[in-house]
Design an enzyme around this catalytic site. Structure first.
Site, PDB file in Angstrom:
ATOM      1  N   GLU A 127      15.065-115.212 -28.912  1.00  0.00           N
ATOM      2  CA  GLU A 127      15.621-113.910 -28.541  1.00  0.00           C
ATOM      3  C   GLU A 127      16.325-113.898 -27.192  1.00  0.00           C
ATOM      4  O   GLU A 127      17.393-113.316 -27.057  1.00  0.00           O
ATOM      5  CB  GLU A 127      14.523-112.835 -28.536  1.00  0.00           C
ATOM      6  CG  GLU A 127      14.206-112.234 -29.894  1.00  0.00           C
ATOM      7  CD  GLU A 127      13.367-113.139 -30.773  1.00  0.00           C
ATOM      8  OE1 GLU A 127      12.954-114.215 -30.283  1.00  0.00           O
ATOM      9  OE2 GLU A 127      13.128-112.784 -31.932  1.00  0.00           O
ATOM     10  N   HIS A 153       2.874-105.873 -33.238  1.00  0.00           N
ATOM     11  CA  HIS A 153       4.050-105.615 -34.072  1.00  0.00           C
ATOM     12  C   HIS A 153       4.281-104.138 -34.310  1.00  0.00           C
ATOM     13  O   HIS A 153       4.972-103.775 -35.253  1.00  0.00           O
ATOM     14  CB  HIS A 153       3.906-106.336 -35.421  1.00  0.00           C
ATOM     15  CG  HIS A 153       4.037-107.817 -35.321  1.00  0.00           C
ATOM     16  ND1 HIS A 153       3.035-108.607 -34.829  1.00  0.00           N
ATOM     17  CD2 HIS A 153       5.061-108.648 -35.631  1.00  0.00           C
ATOM     18  CE1 HIS A 153       3.432-109.882 -34.849  1.00  0.00           C
ATOM     19  NE2 HIS A 153       4.653-109.936 -35.326  1.00  0.00           N
TER      20      HIS A 153
END
Lengths: 391, 366
Positions: free
Chosen positions: B95, B164
C-alpha cells in the site's frame, strides 16, 4: 587528477597568449567538444558500466564552475541568514554536494523530472529556479517559489520538471516512481530522477516502489546521494549493507564519485538511456555535506573536523573543476576569482531583493487548500473571529 | 426485456452493457413506465468508473486484484478487458508503495483511482494520503495539484474482527486539503464517484461492503453519463419536523428504518444523508435543526473525536438557541470490534439505539 587528450604545453601557452592579447572573453564561449577521463572508475551491479571518457567542452566546464559557485554561495549565505533568524524552522544545506545537481542537469532536459528530499535548495536552482525565489521562500516572503507558504523543504518548479521538496524521509521515492509511471503512460520519452539519502535508503517504501517500477518497466532512476550520514548516524550504523547501488537486488546499479561533476554527468546520461529502454536503475553518488544535517546540527559531534576538512581539501567538487579549467588554460586563476566575486555580488543582490519582498497577505492563509474550494468554509483559530469561504 | 434482465442476473449483476440494453428496452416500452429502474451499489460504482475512464484517458485504476481478479468485491469487473492493463493496474500487496506511486502520477497530471481493498489497509499508506496528497497544493502555493481518488470499503463488515472493521471518516475528514465522501444509495455512489474522479483535489471515497449488494431505484438522470452530484451537499432523505437524524453510508438505511419505527409512535423524524464528510454541509444540518429543534447524530465509527462530535459542535456554535434538548450521539461502541456475533451486534448501532436516542431528544421515555 584528470587526464586530457587535448592540450599539450605549447598549445596551452599559445592559448593564454592569445587570451592575453584579446580582452579575455574568448574562453567561456568555446563549445568545441573534448573528452576527459574521470579519475575513479564506476562500480557496476548487474550492468556494464559506461566509459570513463566523458564528453564535455570548455564552455560546459566553465558553466559547471560558475553554477556550482552560485550554489555554494547560496548555501553559505543561507547559513548566515539562519543564524540571523531570518530563516526559521528547518534548513538543510547542500554545500559539498553541488556536483550531483549540476552533473545531473548536464545530462538531462526539463522534460525529465526530478524529485528530491528536503535538501532541495540547489536542486531547485539547477532546474532553473532563481536566487530571489529561493531566498524569498526561505525567509517566508511573497516572492518565494511557494509564495512563502512552503519554506526550505518545499521548493517546487513544476514547469521545469521539479516536483519538490519533500519533508518525509523516503516519501519522494514512490512519488518519483509515480512520475515515471505517468511519463510512460503519457508516452513522453522522458525519465524521472528520484533523489534520496543514505538514511532513506533503508525505507521499506523504497523497496515497494522499486519492485513495482521493475515489474512495470518504469523509467525511474533512483539516485542515492550517499553523504555517509543519516542525520547523526553513520551509514555503517544504519545499514547492514551500505552498498546502496546494490540494494536494488534485481535492479542494476552504478556507484559514482559524486564529487566529480563529469562522472555524475556520465552516469546520469547512461542511466537515462538505460531507464528508457530497460526500466529502473539505481545510482549511488558518493558525496559529502560540509554542514551538519540541518542548521540545528553542528555536524561535528559524529564526525571529526579532520574528516570534514580532509574532504574539502581532497575532493571538493568546485576545486576539482577549477583545477581542470586552469590546467587546460580555459581560464586563469584570476578569471575564476572574478567569477566568484561576481557571484558573490549576485547572491548579495538577490538577498537584498528578497528582503524587500513582503510577507504573504493574511488572506493567503486560506488559499490553495483546494484547487476547487466549492465555497466551503475554512476557519481561523477562533472561528467566530476568522473564517473564510474557499473559492 | 425480461429476457435481458434474467440473463443479467445470471451474469452476477448488471454490467454497463446489459444496463444499456435494459435502458433501451425500457425506453421503447414506455407503456410499462411505472416500474422504476433498480441498480445495485456495486453496479453503480462499476458504471461510474467505466464512464469516467471512457470520457477521460487520463483516468486509470490501480490496486490489489482490480484487474484479473475483477476486483476483490467485483467493483472493477470488466474494466481490465475493456481498457487494458495500462489503465487497470494490478499491484503487489504494498500500500505505501502503490499509494505513493498513485500520488506521483497525479502530480504529473494523470487522474488515478487508487483502490484500498479496505480502508484499514490505507493506514499503511496514510503518510502519502495526508502529507504527499492533501497538503501539496498548499505547500506549493498551487503548483502541485493532486487529482487523485482513494476509494474502497470502509467501516464494519460482518464478523471480520477488530483489524478489518474500522471507520476512517473522522480521521480523514479532519485534514484540510482532502475531500471525503461517503455514498449511501446507488445514485449517491454514481454521482459522488463521478464527481470525485472529476474533482481536481484528492478525494477519499468511503464505500461500504455491506451496501455493495443492495439495490436502489435510480432515475433516468442518474443513469446519464454526465450525471454528477455536488460535493459538499447533504441530501434530505426523509423530511420531518420533530427531530433531525444525521447519518452517512450504511447508517442512512438504519436511520430511515428508525424513522419508520418512530413514525408509528407519532415522532416525525427528518433524516439527513450527509454524503460529504468533508466539506461537511453544516448549512443543511443547521437549517434542519432550526426547524426540528432536536438532533441525533448517527455514525458507525468510534465515538471519540468522531463525525457526530463535529456536527454537535457545529450546531452548538451556530444554532444553540434553537435547541430544545441536548444533542444525542449514536455511534459504534468505544471498543475494538469483537468477533462473537452477539458482541459484534452490541458494537455497532442498531435501529433501536437510534429510536431510543430520538425519544430521549423528544423527552419521551419508553
Amino acid at each position: 587528477m584528470a587526464l586530457s587528450r587535448l592540450s599539450s604545453r605549447s598549445n596551452g601557452l599559445l592559448r593564454s597568449a592569445a587570451a592575453a592579447v584579446l580582452l579575455r572573453r574568448t574562453i567561456s564561449t568555446d563549445t568545441s567538444p573534448m573528452t576527459i577521463d574521470i579519475s575513479l572508475p564506476f562500480t557496476a551491479h548487474l550492468v556494464e558500466p559506461p566509459s570513463r571518457a566523458v564528453e564535455t567542452s570548455p564552455k560546459e566546464l566553465l558553466s559547471f564552475y560558475r553554477d556550482m559557485v552560485v550554489m555554494r554561495r547560496m548555501e553559505i549565505a543561507a547559513d548566515s541568514l539562519y543564524k540571523a533568524k531570518l530563516i526559521r524552522g528547518f534548513c538543510h544545506l547542500y554545500d559539498g554536494q553541488e556536483a550531483v545537481a549540476i552533473g545531473m542537469e548536464a545530462a538531462i532536459t526539463k522534460q525529465d523530472a526530478i524529485i528530491t528530499s528536503y535538501r532541495d535548495h540547489c536542486t531547485f536552482l539547477g532546474r532553473g529556479g532563481s536566487l530571489v525565489e529561493a531566498f524569498s521562500e526561505l525567509m517566508g516572503r511573497k516572492a518565494g517559489c511557494s509564495n512563502g507558504k512552503g519554506g526550505s523543504m518545499h521548493f517546487y518548479k513544476k514547469d521545469a520538471g521539479f516536483y519538490g521538496g519533500h519533508g518525509i524521509v523516503g516519501a519522494q521515492i514512490p512519488l518519483g516512481c509515480g512520475l515515471a509511471f505517468a511519463q510512460k503512460y503519457s508516452k513522453d520519452e522522458a525519465v524521472t530522477f528520484t533523489l534520496y539519502g543514505d538514511g532513506a535508503a533503508n525505507q521499506g517504501q523504497l523497496f515497494e516502489a522499486l519492485n513495482i517500477a521493475a515489474l512495470w518497466d518504469l523509467p525511474a532512476i533512483l539516485v542515492c546521494e550517499n553523504n555517509h550520514y543519516g542525520m547523526g548516524t553513520a551509514e555503517w550504523r544504519a545499514a547492514k549493507s551500505p552498498a546502496y547501488f546494490k540494494r536494488g537486488d534485481y535492479v542494476p546499479g552504478l556507484k559514482v564519485d559524486g564529487m566529480d561533476v563529469l562522472a555524475v554527468k556520465q552516469a546520469c546520461k547512461f542511466a537515462k538511456e538505460h531507464a528508457l529502454k530497460n526500466g529502473p536503475i539505481v545510482l549511488e553518488m558518493d558525496t559529502y555535506r560540509y554542514h551538519g544535517h540541518s542548521m540545528s546540527d553542528p555536524g561535528s559531534t559524529y564526525r571529526t573536523r579532520d574528516e570534514i576538512s580532509g574532504v574539502r581539501q581532497e575532493r571538493d567538487p568546485i576545486e576539482r573543476v577549477r583545477k581542470l579549467i586552469v590546467s587546460h588554460d580555459f581560464a586563469t586563476e584570476k578569471e575564476l576569482k572574478d567569477i566568484e566575486k561576481e557571484v558573490r555580488k549576485e547572491v548579495d543582490a538577490a538577498i537584498a531583493e528578497a528582503k524587500e519582498s513582503p510577507v504573504p497577505d493574511q488572506s493567503e492563509l486560506f488559499t490553495n487548500i483546494y484547487v476547487k474550494g466549492l465555497g466551503t468554509e475554512s476557519f481561523g483559530a477562533d472561528r467566530k473571529e476568522l473564517r473564510a469561504s474557499l473559492p | 426485456m425480461w429476457g435481458i434482465l434474467r440473463r443479467s442476473i445470471v451474469d452476477g449483476g448488471f454490467s454497463a452493457t446489459s444496463l444499456r440494453r435494459v435502458r433501451s428496452a425500457l425506453v421503447s416500452s414506455r407503456s410499462y413506465a411505472a416500474a422504476a429502474k433498480e441498480m445495485s451499489v456495486r453496479d453503480a460504482l462499476n458504471s461510474a468508473l467505466d464512464e469516467e475512464m471512457s470520457a477521460d484517458p487520463k483516468v486509470f485504476i490501480m490496486g490489489e486484484e482490480v484487474g484479473q481478479y475483477q476486483g476483490a468485491y467485483k467493483i472493477t469487473k470488466g474494466l481490465l478487458e475493456k481498457y487494458g492493463p495500462e489503465r487497470v493496474c494490478d499491484t503487489p500487496i504494498t500500500e505505501a508503495g502503490f499509494a505513493g506511486i498513485g500520488v506521483g502520477a497525479a502530480y504529473y497530471g494523470l487522474k488515478p483511482v487508487v483502490e484500498f481493498m479496505t480502508f484499514n489497509f490505507s493506514m499503511q499508506a496514510i503518510d502519502h494520503i495526508i502529507n504527499s496528497a492533501a497538503k501539496s497544493n498548499y505547500m506549493s502555493a498551487g503548483q502541485i495539484a493532486v487529482p487523485i481518488v482513494f476509494r474502497g470499503p470502509n467501516g464494519a463488515a460482518a464478523g471480520v474482527g477488530a483489524q478489518h472493521s474500522q471507520c476512517y471518516a473522522a480521521w480523514y475528514a479532519s485534514c484540510p486539503g482532502l475531500k471525503v465522501l461517503s455514498p449511501y444509495s446507488s445514485e449517491d455512489a454514481r454521482g459522488l464517484l463521478k464527481a470525485a474522479i472529476r474533482d481536481p483535489d484528492p478525494v477519499v471515497f468511503l464505500e461500504n461492503e455491506l451496501l455493495y449488494g443492495e439495490s436502489f431505484p435510480v432515475s433516468e438522470e442518474a443513469l446519464d453519463s454526465s450525471f454528477c452530484l455536488p460535493i459538499g451537499k447533504a441530501k434530505i432523505e426523509r423530511e420531518g419536523k420533530d427531530v433531525t437524524i444525521t447519518a452517512f453510508s450504511k447508517m442512512v438505511g438504519l436511520a430511515l428504518k428508525a424513522a419508520e419505527m418512530l413514525s408509528k409512535e407519532g415522532i416525525n423524524a427528518e433524516v439527513i444523508n450527509l454524503r460529504s464528510i468533508r466539506p461537511l454541509d453544516r448549512a443543511t444540518v443547521n437549517a434542519s435543526v432550526r426547524k426540528t429543534n432536536r438532533l441525533v447524530t448517527v455514525e458507525e465509527g468510534f465515538p471519540q473525536h468522531g463525525v457526530g462530535a463535529e456536527i454537535c459542535t457545529s450546531v452548538v456554535e451556530e444554532s444553540f438557541g434553537y435547541l430544545d434538548a441536548p444533542i444525542e450521539r449514536i455511534s459504534g461502541a468505544d471498543v475494538p470490534m469483537p468477533y462473537a456475533a452477539n458482541l459484534e451486534r452490541m458494537a455497532v448501532p442498531q435501529a433501536e439505539d437510534i429510536v431510543r436516542a430520538a425519544k430521549r431528544a423528544c423527552f419521551r421515555s419508553k
